[in-house]
Enzyme design. Structure first.
Site, PDB file in Angstrom:
ATOM      1  N   TYR A 190       0.689  -1.282  -0.162  1.00  0.00           N
ATOM      2  CA  TYR A 190       0.018  -0.107   0.046  1.00  0.00           C
ATOM      3  C   TYR A 190       0.823   1.287   0.092  1.00  0.00           C
ATOM      4  CZ  TYR A 190      -3.921  -3.199   0.508  1.00  0.00           C
ATOM      5  OH  TYR A 190      -4.816  -4.289   0.407  1.00  0.00           O
ATOM      6  N   TYR A 221     -16.626   1.316   1.867  1.00  0.00           N
ATOM      7  CA  TYR A 221     -15.738   0.195   1.106  1.00  0.00           C
ATOM      8  C   TYR A 221     -14.803  -0.387   2.163  1.00  0.00           C
ATOM      9  CZ  TYR A 221     -12.895  -2.074  -2.453  1.00  0.00           C
ATOM     10  OH  TYR A 221     -12.202  -2.882  -3.118  1.00  0.00           O
ATOM     11  N   HIS A 256     -14.298  -6.155  -2.302  1.00  0.00           N
ATOM     12  CA  HIS A 256     -13.753  -7.028  -3.369  1.00  0.00           C
ATOM     13  C   HIS A 256     -13.343  -8.203  -2.737  1.00  0.00           C
ATOM     14  CE1 HIS A 256     -13.602  -3.623  -6.042  1.00  0.00           C
ATOM     15  NE2 HIS A 256     -13.885  -4.472  -6.964  1.00  0.00           N
ATOM     16  N   PHE A 315     -17.421 -16.299   4.702  1.00  0.00           N
ATOM     17  CA  PHE A 315     -17.432 -15.500   6.027  1.00  0.00           C
ATOM     18  C   PHE A 315     -18.267 -14.357   5.585  1.00  0.00           C
ATOM     19  CE2 PHE A 315     -15.701 -13.330   9.466  1.00  0.00           C
ATOM     20  CZ  PHE A 315     -15.627 -11.955   9.177  1.00  0.00           C
ATOM     21  N   TYR A 326      -9.647  -7.468 -11.953  1.00  0.00           N
ATOM     22  CA  TYR A 326      -9.520  -6.366 -10.915  1.00  0.00           C
ATOM     23  C   TYR A 326      -8.217  -6.299 -10.553  1.00  0.00           C
ATOM     24  CZ  TYR A 326     -10.121  -3.858  -6.558  1.00  0.00           C
ATOM     25  OH  TYR A 326      -9.971  -3.195  -5.512  1.00  0.00           O
ATOM     26  N   LYS A 360      -4.131  -6.468 -10.795  1.00  0.00           N
ATOM     27  CA  LYS A 360      -3.111  -6.446 -11.929  1.00  0.00           C
ATOM     28  C   LYS A 360      -2.013  -7.275 -11.674  1.00  0.00           C
ATOM     29  CE  LYS A 360      -5.606  -2.745 -13.778  1.00  0.00           C
ATOM     30  NZ  LYS A 360      -6.902  -3.415 -13.101  1.00  0.00           N
TER      31      LYS A 360
END
Lengths: 168, 848
Positions: free
Chosen positions: A37, A82, A123, A134, A149, A151
């Site tokens: 990230y 999200y 996602h 779950f 979705y 890459k």
């Protein structure tokens, strides 16, 4: 450090994210997820409006899990929550930590008035049937498949799972 | 006042009233008006000593210190028998912390006016500070005689007697004092404290029955209000009186009040003639039975359970320790190992703990068990093996733990400690930094990280880490920490600079430690009056005793030995001083920047000075804190009195740290270079009585004989010196033979081998011989350790051996885990490899 969520002594507690515990968040993300990230990610999760939706999960006072969400304004004026990352260290799975964490986020979403959150979605990689089950146990349903979705990891497709939020 | 006032002092009525006004104006701190009054008197009587002194005092208060002191001195010269002039001078010296000189001035003042209570009070404080107890008794006596109505004067005298060892006199004063009291208010804490003090005096006089009576009667009537003190004193006195049954009740009451105070259990057991330090076959089971009883009666108390572990043995120990450990492992107590490791003095217990813990780990490794409990067993075992020197085993356990739960800071600090013990200071610093990054608000982790960086020699980085918590407006993190008297920082930073060869900065830090300890010593001054006034005598006496032992607290000896060693090195090698203080060649740009900074600093000062003109503000008598005029420690390096400074460092240690052989070695090193032969020999005798085979002593003995003191010393002491020398190191064998004999005796001790090599060098043996000696360190039967090897390597570099690098490589291969022997180039590469990877900007992909 940890805030008790129940009146009986629970082994599970949550903590909001601060610049001081970002190191722990980074460590968890590195270990749990194959994705690196960016610095922007780590800046964004400190936003005050996300405080209830980004949490460290503690078990017996040790940080072992992480949930990070973001708010998404939809074209029709509604707001969806999200879920960006959610994970628990391997030795601490199947202890209900994931469920407790998810439920905390969902209640916070239901209680949130500014903005009012209509849905929570995320996602899940198509290979991860366990994760799908779950979320389904917690009232999420598959909306559609998002092809290619991912890459950099295989398989590239992901399910989009969603749950409608009933407001109190 | 003296009966006949000398002509020069006497003032006509107008000036005399003005003078009295002047004194009042000073007391009320109206400085400008006071100055005007003083000048008025001086216009007519420019030679009036007392007025001049008052003027000087006022000037000092206003900040014009230099002028003020000059004026005072002039005043003294003009009127030497006035108590005022000496009092003023004493005040100024006291403010400069120059206590000996101040007392001299005060004594002079008292000669001129022996019943002046102001002067007497100040003199008493100075006498206590300087530990001149005989004089203190006199002074307090006089004060009491002059003002018997003031309660504190009685107490002051009692305390003076006590400090001077005259306990029965103290007792008599207290008894007389108590008779004078009337209308004591209820629950008066001051009176309560005085009575507790009285009880303590009786106790110290071994008059236990009287002490107990005094305590009980006053406790009953609620005159003594400190419940805990009553209970503790009662228990102690009853035990001393051998009233075992009543004492037992008293100790039990204390244990019930605070079940975690180990002192109470000790007291309970000694009351039954069981000493925890020296258990016999008979007392051991009794002690264990008692402790187990307490454990079951007070389930939440951990002290009796822990004490039981110390007492128990065999099967019982096995069972108790199993319980003790497993409960605390499930609770997840990080400090469990630190708690238990004291038991390892007994190898049987150590092995039982290991076995128990390994079994526990085995048990908990199944997936059904609590993951955090398993984690804490790994952490305990890692610390356990590291403590026993098995660093690789510890490391593998920690790596497993980190893979299990990478978010626990304790794992990384433990790993750091293990790497440090393996000699990998760089890896250790990296590991502790990993811990720090997990929790940015934990100052403990911050300090640990800085400390490990300093141990790795990375002073800049350490300063940056510390800066995250120090005051933002301080000159530097180091400046703030120095102001906060952080001994940890000062000693670690000093040691780091020392290892890096930056001797000036090292001396600067060590000197800062010296200053901190001086401040600790000076701080007690105000309490000499305050504690007497508040009647808090017992804690005051504690403080005095603490101050007496002050220079034995670890930071001081460590700094003292390091500093004196540096001074000795600099004395031996003047070229070293020159090379360290040579100004660095500045580039043109750097020179310009330096000049600019200088000009800016000047500009800042001038407007400040103008504003500082005579204001009415009372700046007090203390001198302003000195600005740091020696930022790199250069002045310390260039000092001409190095050996005297070193001797001053070591002086308190010869009194307070007598059993430390390194103190005497250091004293020898300094005295022998000052040609104080008898002092040097005495030091070696002390060292020999502590450990006659110590390698450092051996080296000094060789050194002493090599210096041939019998020829060098004064003829008057020559016979004593020769005789003592013969005792220490007989001249029957040559020094070379003496050295080899020592080596043969201690051939497996690395420190001894190093010492012999140094001795060879001292005896001017060829370089090759010295080098060969050091290479024998790698022989199979030598019990090597990283620290000694490092010392050997440093020595080789010092004597400019060409084989130093080769030696370093051998060290490196012998201790694979260590990075301490890598060359500077290798270390730089290692450091670079581990800087954070570059952040590539990746698109955000998320994973649910």
């Amino acid at each position: 450090m940890s805030s008790a969520t129940t009146t009986t002594t629970s082994k599970v507690s949550f903590a909001s994210l601060t610049p001081n515990n970002l190191g722990t968040v980074r460590k968890l993300n590195t270990v749990l997820f194959p994705i690196k990230y960016s610095d922007k990610f780590y800046r964004d999760i400190l936003a005050p409006e996300l405080e209830d939706f980004c949490k460290l999960i503690y078990y017996n006072d040790i940080p072992v899990g992480i949930i990070c969400c973001r708010l998404e304004n939809q074209s029709d004026g509604t707001v969806k929550l999200y879920i960006m990352t959610m994970g628990v260290l391997a030795p601490y799975r199947s202890l209900g930590l994931g469920s407790k964490g998810l439920e905390a986020i969902l209640s916070a979403a239901a209680a949130n008035s500014k903005p009012k959150i209509s849905h929570v979605h995320l996602h899940v990689q198509i290979s991860n049937t366990e994760a799908k089950r779950f979320y389904e146990r917690h009232g999420f349903t598959e909306v559609r498949v998002h092809e290619n979705y991912y890459k950099k990891i295989e398989p590239r497709d992901a399910w989009i799972l969603e749950k409608t939020i009933e407001h109190a | 006042m003296a009966p006949s006032i000398p002509a020069k002092r006497q003032l006509p009525s107008k000036e005399s009233t003005l003078f009295k006004e002047l004194l009042t104006l000073y007391e009320t701190k109206q400085l400008k008006k006071g100055l005007k009054a003083a000048d008025q008197i001086l216009k007519k009587f420019p030679e009036h000593g007392e007025t001049l002194c008052m003027k000087g005092l006022l000037l000092t208060h206003m900040g014009k210190r230099g002028e003020g002191i000059e004026t005072v001195k002039k005043g003294i010269r003009l009127d030497i028998t006035s108590h005022i002039v000496w009092h003023v001078f004493g005040l100024i010296q006291k403010a400069e912390k120059n206590y000996e000189e101040a007392l001299k001035s005060y004594t002079q003042a008292l000669r001129c006016d022996k019943d002046n209570t102001n002067i007497l009070r100040d003199a008493a404080n100075l006498q206590t500070q300087l530990r001149l107890y005989d004089a203190l008794v006199e002074t307090r006596h006089t004060l009491l005689r002059l003002r018997p109505a003031l309660r504190q004067n009685w107490i002051g005298l009692a305390v003076a007697y006590h400090l001077n060892g005259q306990l029965s006199d103290a007792k008599q004063v207290l008894e007389a004092y108590e008779k004078t009291l009337k209308n004591v208010p209820d629950y008066d804490v001051e009176h309560s404290e005085v009575l507790l003090y009285h009880v303590r005096v009786l106790e110290d006089l071994n008059e236990f029955a009287e002490a107990l009576t005094l305590l009980d009667s006053n406790a009953k009537s609620r005159i003594i209000v400190d419940r805990r003190a009553i209970m503790e004193t009662r228990a102690r006195l009853l035990s001393k009186l051998r009233e075992t049954e009543e004492a037992e009740h008293a100790w039990r009451a204390l244990i019930e009040m605070n079940p975690d105070c180990t002192a109470y259990y000790s007291g309970y057991l000694s009351n039954k003639d069981i000493s925890l330090e020296s258990l016999t076959d008979e007392s051991r089971p009794q002690a264990l039975h008692i402790l187990r009883d307490f454990s079951s009666q007070i389930p939440r108390a951990s002290a009796p359970r822990r004490l039981a572990l110390t007492v128990a043995s065999g099967e019982e120990f096995n069972d108790l320790v199993k319980d003790y450990l497993s409960i605390r492992i499930s609770k997840g107590i990080p400090s469990l190992f630190a708690d238990v490791k004291a038991l390892y003095k007994d190898p049987v217990k150590r092995d039982i703990v290991e076995k128990t813990m390994e079994e526990l780990r085995e048990q908990l490794s199944s997936l059904a068990s609590e993951p955090t409990s398993y984690l804490w067993t790994l952490y305990f075992l890692a610390q356990h093996y590291s403590y026993l020197g098995k660093q690789s085993r510890a490391l593998s356990l920690l790596d497993e733990a980190i893979a299990h739960t990478p978010t626990l800071p304790e794992l990384y600090t433990c790993k750091g400690r293990v790497l440090k013990r393996s000699g990998d200071y760089l890896g250790a610093a990296r590991s502790v930094e990993d811990a720090r990054l997990l929790d940015g608000q934990d100052r403990f982790l911050n300090t640990k990280s800085a400390k490990y960086l300093l141990r790795a020699g990375l002073v800049e980085e350490a300063s940056q880490v510390l800066g995250l918590f120090t005051k933002k407006d301080a000159q530097s993190p180091g400046a703030d920490l120095e102001e906060m008297q952080s001994l940890l920082y000062l000693i670690e930073d000093g040691n780091a600079h020392n290892r890096n060869g930056n001797l000036g900065m090292a001396l600067k830090r060590y000197t800062a430690i010296q200053k901190v300890f001086n401040d600790y010593e000076d701080d007690q001054f105000d309490f000499h009056s305050y504690s007497i006034r508040k009647f808090t005598i017992l804690i005051y006496l504690n403080m005095i005793h603490w101050e007496d032992r002050l220079h034995s607290f670890p930071a001081y000896p460590e700094a003292a030995l390091a500093a004196s060693q540096i001074y000795v090195r600099l004395h031996d090698d003047p070229d070293l001083v020159a090379s360290l203080t040579a100004p660095a060649a500045l580039t043109d740009a750097e020179k310009k920047a330096k000049n600019k900074a200088k000009k800016a600093a000047h500009k800042q000062e001038d407007p400040k000075k103008a504003a500082n003109a005579l204001s009415n503000e009372d700046k007090g008598l203390e001198p302003e804190p000195a600005k740091d005029d020696d930022p790199d420690g250069t002045k310390l390096l260039q000092a001409t009195d190095k050996l005297e400074k070193a001797a001053a460092w070591l002086a308190p240690l010869t009194r307070l740290d007598k059993d430390n052989i390194h103190v005497w070695i250091a004293v020898y090193d300094v005295s022998v270079r000052r040609n104080k032969w008898l002092q040097a020999i005495r030091a070696l005798n002390h060292a020999r009585s502590l450990d006659s085979e110590h390698p450092e002593l051996h080296l000094r003995l060789v050194d002493l004989r090599k210096r041939d003191p019998s020829s060098a010393c004064a003829p008057a002491i020559e016979p004593a010196v020769t005789a003592a020398l013969q005792e220490l190191i007989p001249d029957e064998v040559s020094l070379e033979t003496y050295n080899s004999q020592y080596l043969q005796k201690h051939s497996t001790s690395p420190r001894a081998i190093l010492s012999c090599a140094r001795a060879l060098h001292r005896l001017e043996a060829p370089m090759e011989e010295v080098e060969n000696q050091l290479f024998t360190l790698f022989n199979a039967d030598v019990d090597l350790d990283v620290k000694t090897l490092l010392a050997a390597l440093t020595f080789l570099k010092e004597i400019k051996s060409s084989r130093a690098e080769m030696f370093g490589t051998s060290c490196d291969s012998r201790f694979e885990l260590s990075t301490a022997f890598k060359s500077q180039a290798e270390l730089a590469t290692l450091r670079h490899d581990n800087t954070t990877e570059s952040e590539a900007n990746q698109p955000e992909e998320t994973l649910g």
